[in-house]
Scaffold this motif. Structure first.
Motif, PDB file in Angstrom:
ATOM      1  N   LEU A  49       0.831  -1.199   0.000  1.00 28.37           N
ATOM      2  CA  LEU A  49       0.000   0.000   0.000  1.00 28.37           C
ATOM      3  C   LEU A  49       0.869   1.252   0.000  1.00 28.37           C
ATOM      4  CD1 LEU A  49      -2.919   1.109   0.187  1.00 28.37           C
ATOM      5  CD2 LEU A  49      -2.640   1.110   2.679  1.00 28.37           C
ATOM      6  N   ASP A  50       0.716   2.075  -1.033  1.00 25.67           N
ATOM      7  CA  ASP A  50       1.420   3.351  -1.134  1.00 25.67           C
ATOM      8  C   ASP A  50       0.592   4.452  -0.473  1.00 25.67           C
ATOM      9  OD1 ASP A  50       3.308   1.986  -2.595  1.00 25.67           O
ATOM     10  OD2 ASP A  50       2.615   2.711  -4.542  1.00 25.67           O
ATOM     11  N   ILE A  51       1.276   5.585  -0.187  1.00 19.24           N
ATOM     12  CA  ILE A  51       0.576   6.670   0.491  1.00 19.24           C
ATOM     13  C   ILE A  51       1.102   8.025   0.011  1.00 19.24           C
ATOM     14  CG2 ILE A  51       2.154   6.836   2.470  1.00 19.24           C
ATOM     15  CD1 ILE A  51      -0.419   7.178   4.233  1.00 19.24           C
ATOM     16  N   ARG A  67       0.709  17.502  -2.306  1.00 19.00           N
ATOM     17  CA  ARG A  67       1.649  17.907  -1.276  1.00 19.00           C
ATOM     18  C   ARG A  67       2.723  16.860  -0.984  1.00 19.00           C
ATOM     19  NH1 ARG A  67       0.331  22.331   1.840  1.00 19.00           N
ATOM     20  NH2 ARG A  67       2.408  22.002   2.686  1.00 19.00           N
ATOM     21  N   GLY A  68       2.638  15.706  -1.636  1.00 24.26           N
ATOM     22  CA  GLY A  68       3.724  14.755  -1.440  1.00 24.26           C
ATOM     23  C   GLY A  68       3.304  13.324  -1.654  1.00 24.26           C
ATOM     24  N   TRP A  69       4.319  12.509  -1.869  1.00 27.79           N
ATOM     25  CA  TRP A  69       4.111  11.086  -2.131  1.00 27.79           C
ATOM     26  C   TRP A  69       5.351  10.338  -1.665  1.00 27.79           C
ATOM     27  CZ3 TRP A  69       0.042   8.237  -3.431  1.00 27.79           C
ATOM     28  CH2 TRP A  69       0.218   6.964  -3.959  1.00 27.79           C
ATOM     29  N   SER A  70       5.160   9.289  -0.900  1.00 27.33           N
ATOM     30  CA  SER A  70       6.293   8.447  -0.498  1.00 27.33           C
ATOM     31  C   SER A  70       6.121   7.021  -0.958  1.00 27.33           C
ATOM     32  CB  SER A  70       6.496   8.495   1.024  1.00 27.33           C
ATOM     33  OG  SER A  70       5.290   8.299   1.723  1.00 27.33           O
ATOM     34  N   GLY A  71       5.029   6.744  -1.701  1.00 22.01           N
ATOM     35  CA  GLY A  71       4.825   5.376  -2.151  1.00 22.01           C
ATOM     36  C   GLY A  71       4.775   4.445  -0.956  1.00 22.01           C
ATOM     37  N   GLY A  72       5.544   3.364  -1.051  1.00 22.26           N
ATOM     38  CA  GLY A  72       5.629   2.432   0.071  1.00 22.26           C
ATOM     39  C   GLY A  72       6.933   2.544   0.825  1.00 22.26           C
ATOM     40  N   ALA A  73       7.666   3.653   0.625  1.00 20.42           N
ATOM     41  CA  ALA A  73       9.006   3.775   1.204  1.00 20.42           C
ATOM     42  C   ALA A  73       8.987   4.171   2.673  1.00 20.42           C
ATOM     43  CB  ALA A  73       9.824   4.796   0.410  1.00 20.42           C
TER      44      ALA A  73
END
Length: 462
Positions: A49-51, A67-73
Motif C-alpha cells: 500500500l502506497d501513500i 503535497r507529497g508522495w512516499s509510495g511504500g518507502a
C-alpha cells in the motif's frame, strides 16, 4: 488525533482518498499508517500500500493540491511550513479538508485492511523558505561529448542516498550531468543547488510512475509536477506528456520491458522524445528492449517516419547500485540543460557501461562524413566506410547492426581495450548502421552482456 480505518477489496480503484479536517492554528501535520500482510499462496501478490497527501486544493487530476508522495518507502511523514519529510512539500497546514491518498499497489485475495493516524500539532505555522534550485548550466568544454545519468533516486522517494551522496558518486563516475527523477514527487528539486557546481550540471525532473509504466520527465522547470494517476485506457497520457514538454522537459519511457508490477510500458511511443533502452546492470529485459527499439528503427526507415533515440541510465537507488552504470554520452554544444536535451533529442549519443568506455563512430563517403544520430546524404550506390574507434573495452567484440540485421561481427578487442574497426557498405545495402560492444561469453551463441552501443548513423538521401 484522527484515526481512519478501512478495507480495500481486490479489484478496487487504483487510488482511495481519505478526507480529514485541519482547523486553524495548526503548526504541524503528521501521518502514520499500517496495513495487514496476510499469508498468500505462492505466486499470488500480497498486500502493498502506497501513500501520499493532498491539501485543501483537492485531488483533481493535474490540479494544485499535491503535497507529497512516499509510495511504500515510509510508514510516517510530517508537513510543516518550514520543513517536510523527504517526498513531501513544505508549506503551512492551512485550514480545510485535506486528503490522504492511498494507492493499493497489490491487494491480497483476503483484501487489505489499513489504519491511518493523523496527528495535528497546534502552534505558530512559521514561514516557508524560498526554494533555491540548481542553475541550468555548468562550466562546459564547448562542443564536446558529455556523460550523464538521468534516472536516479534519493531518499525523496524510495532511494536511500541523499542528494549530496549522489552528487559525490556522480563525480566519481566521471559524469558531467545528472537528472533528478523521484517517483511521483518534486520534493527534491529544492535540495540540489548545493550539489551542482561548475563540474556538474543537475537537471530536475520526475519519474512519473503510473500503473501502466514509468516515464522520465527529464529536465523540466523547477517545481514542475506531473500527475501519474491514470492508465493507458484513460487517454490522459498525451495531455501530461505535453505538460512535460511545455515545462521544457523530455518525455522518456523508462525500462519499458521491466517485469515488476506496473512497470511494463503500455502507452505507446508516439509522445516520446527518447526511450530508456538500458536500465542498470544489463539484463534480459534490456535485451528485449534493445531488440524492440531496433525493430522500430527498421520500421521508421522503411516508412519514412521519425526515429526514437535510445539512452541508458542507472536507476540507482541504494548500495550497491552504481551511479553512472550505464551512462549516456551525448554530443552537445555546451554543458547546459538546453544543449544536453537537444543532443539527446537528436540522438547524438551512445550508451556506455562506465566512464572508461569511449567511442567514436562515423560513416564517410563521397567526401562527406556523418556521426552518431546524423545522416550521410549520398546516393544509394555510393561506397561508404563505417569506422568505429574504441577505448576502454578489453576483450569486447564489435557488432555492426543495420536494418538488414547484423552484418559484421568482429574479433574480440585486445586486452588494452583499444581498437579500430572499419566496414564498407552502401546506402542500398544499409539504411542505417549502429555499433554494439559486447563482453565475451562462454556460452556459445549468446550475445554477451553489453559494454556499449550507439544510436545509428543513417545512410542515403531519404
Amino acid at each position: 488525533m484522527t484515526t481512519l480505518r478501512g478495507t480495500i477489496a481486490p479489484g478496487s480503484p487504483d487510488y482511495v482518498y481519505l478526507p480529514f479536517e485541519v482547523g486553524p492554528g495548526i503548526r504541524e501535520l503528521r501521518v502514520s499508517y499500517t496495513y495487514d500482510k496476510p499469508a498468500v499462496p505462492s505466486g499470488t501478490p500480497g498486500n502493498a500500500l502506497d501513500i501520499g497527501l493532498f491539501d485543501v486544493r483537492g485531488t483533481e487530476l493535474g490540479g494544485r493540491g499535491f503535497r507529497g508522495w512516499s509510495g511504500g518507502a515510509r510508514t510516517e511523514f510530517f508537513v510543516r511550513a518550514d520543513e517536510a519529510t523527504p517526498g513531501y512539500l513544505p508549506g503551512a497546514p492551512h485550514p480545510g479538508t485535506w486528503y490522504i491518498a492511498l494507492g493499493p499497489y497489490t491487494v491480497a485475495p483476503q483484501g487489505l485492511s489499513y489504519e491511518v493516524t493523523v496527528t495535528l500539532t497546534e502552534g505558530e505555522p512559521g514561514e516557508t523558505p524560498r526554494p533555491v534550485h540548481p542553475p541550468p548550466r555548468a562550466r562546459g568544454r564547448g562542443r564536446a561529448w558529455y556523460r550523464g545519468d538521468c534516472h536516479l533516486h534519493s531518499w525523496h522517494s524510495d532511494g536511500r542516498r541523499t542528494p549530496a551522496e549522489i552528487g559525490a558518486l556522480a563525480r566519481a563516475a566521471g559524469l558531467d550531468f545528472i537528472n533528478s527523477s523521484e517517483h511521483n514527487t518534486t520534493s527534491s528539486h529544492a535540495h540540489w543547488a548545493d550539489v551542482a557546481g561548475d563540474d556538474l550540471l543537475v537537471m530536475l525532473g520526475e519519474e512519473v510512475t503510473t500503473r501502466n509504466g514509468h516515464v522520465l520527465a527529464l529536465g523540466t522547470e523547477p517545481g514542475t509536477f506531473v500527475d501519474w494517476r491514470y492508465r493507458a485506457r484513460d487517454g490522459r497520457f498525451g495531455h501530461f506528456a505535453r505538460r512535460v514538454r511545455e515545462a521544457g522537459g523530455l518525455v522518456v519511457p523508462a525500462h519499458p520491458h521491466a517485469t515488476c508490477v506496473g512497470c511494463g510500458w503500455r502507452f505507446g511511443f508516439g509522445e516520446a522524445d527518447a526511450v530508456e533502452v538500458w536500465n542498470g546492470p544489463y539484463t534480459p529485459d534490456d535485451e528485449v528492449t534493445l531488440a524492440a527499439w531496433d525493430a522500430r528503427l527498421v520500421a521508421c526507415v522503411r516508412e519514412g517516419r521519425a526515429w526514437l533515440p535510445a539512452m541508458g541510465n542507472s536507476d540507482a537507488h541504494r548500495d550497491p547500485d552504481a551511479v553512472g552504470m550505464p551512462q549516456t554520452v551525448v554530443l552537445a554544444e555546451d554543458l547546459t540543460r538546453a544543449a544536453i536535451q537537444q543532443g539527446l533529442r537528436a540522438g547524438r549519443s551512445y550508451v556506455a557501461e562506465s566512464q572508461h568506455v569511449a567511442l567514436a563512430f562515423t560513416a564517410a563517403g563521397a567526401g562527406r562524413e556523418a556521426g552518431i544520430g546524423e545522416r550521410l546524404e549520398v546516393p544509394d550506390d555510393t561506397p561508404v566506410t563505417v569506422r568505429l574507434e574504441v577505448s576502454g573495452a578489453p576483450r569486447c567484440s564489435v557488432r555492426f547492426i543495420t536494418d538488414q540485421g547484423t552484418l559484421l561481427t568482429g574479433d574480440p578487442l585486445p586486452v588494452t581495450g583499444e581498437g579500430v574497426v572499419e566496414w564498407r557498405t552502401t546506402p542500398a545495402r544499409a539504411a542505417y548502421v549502429r555499433a554494439e560492444l559486447r563482453h565475451e561469453t562462454a556460452l556459445g551463441p549468446l550475445p554477451g552482456a553489453m559494454a556499449a552501443f550507439t544510436n545509428p548513423v543513417f545512410l542515403g538521401t531519404t
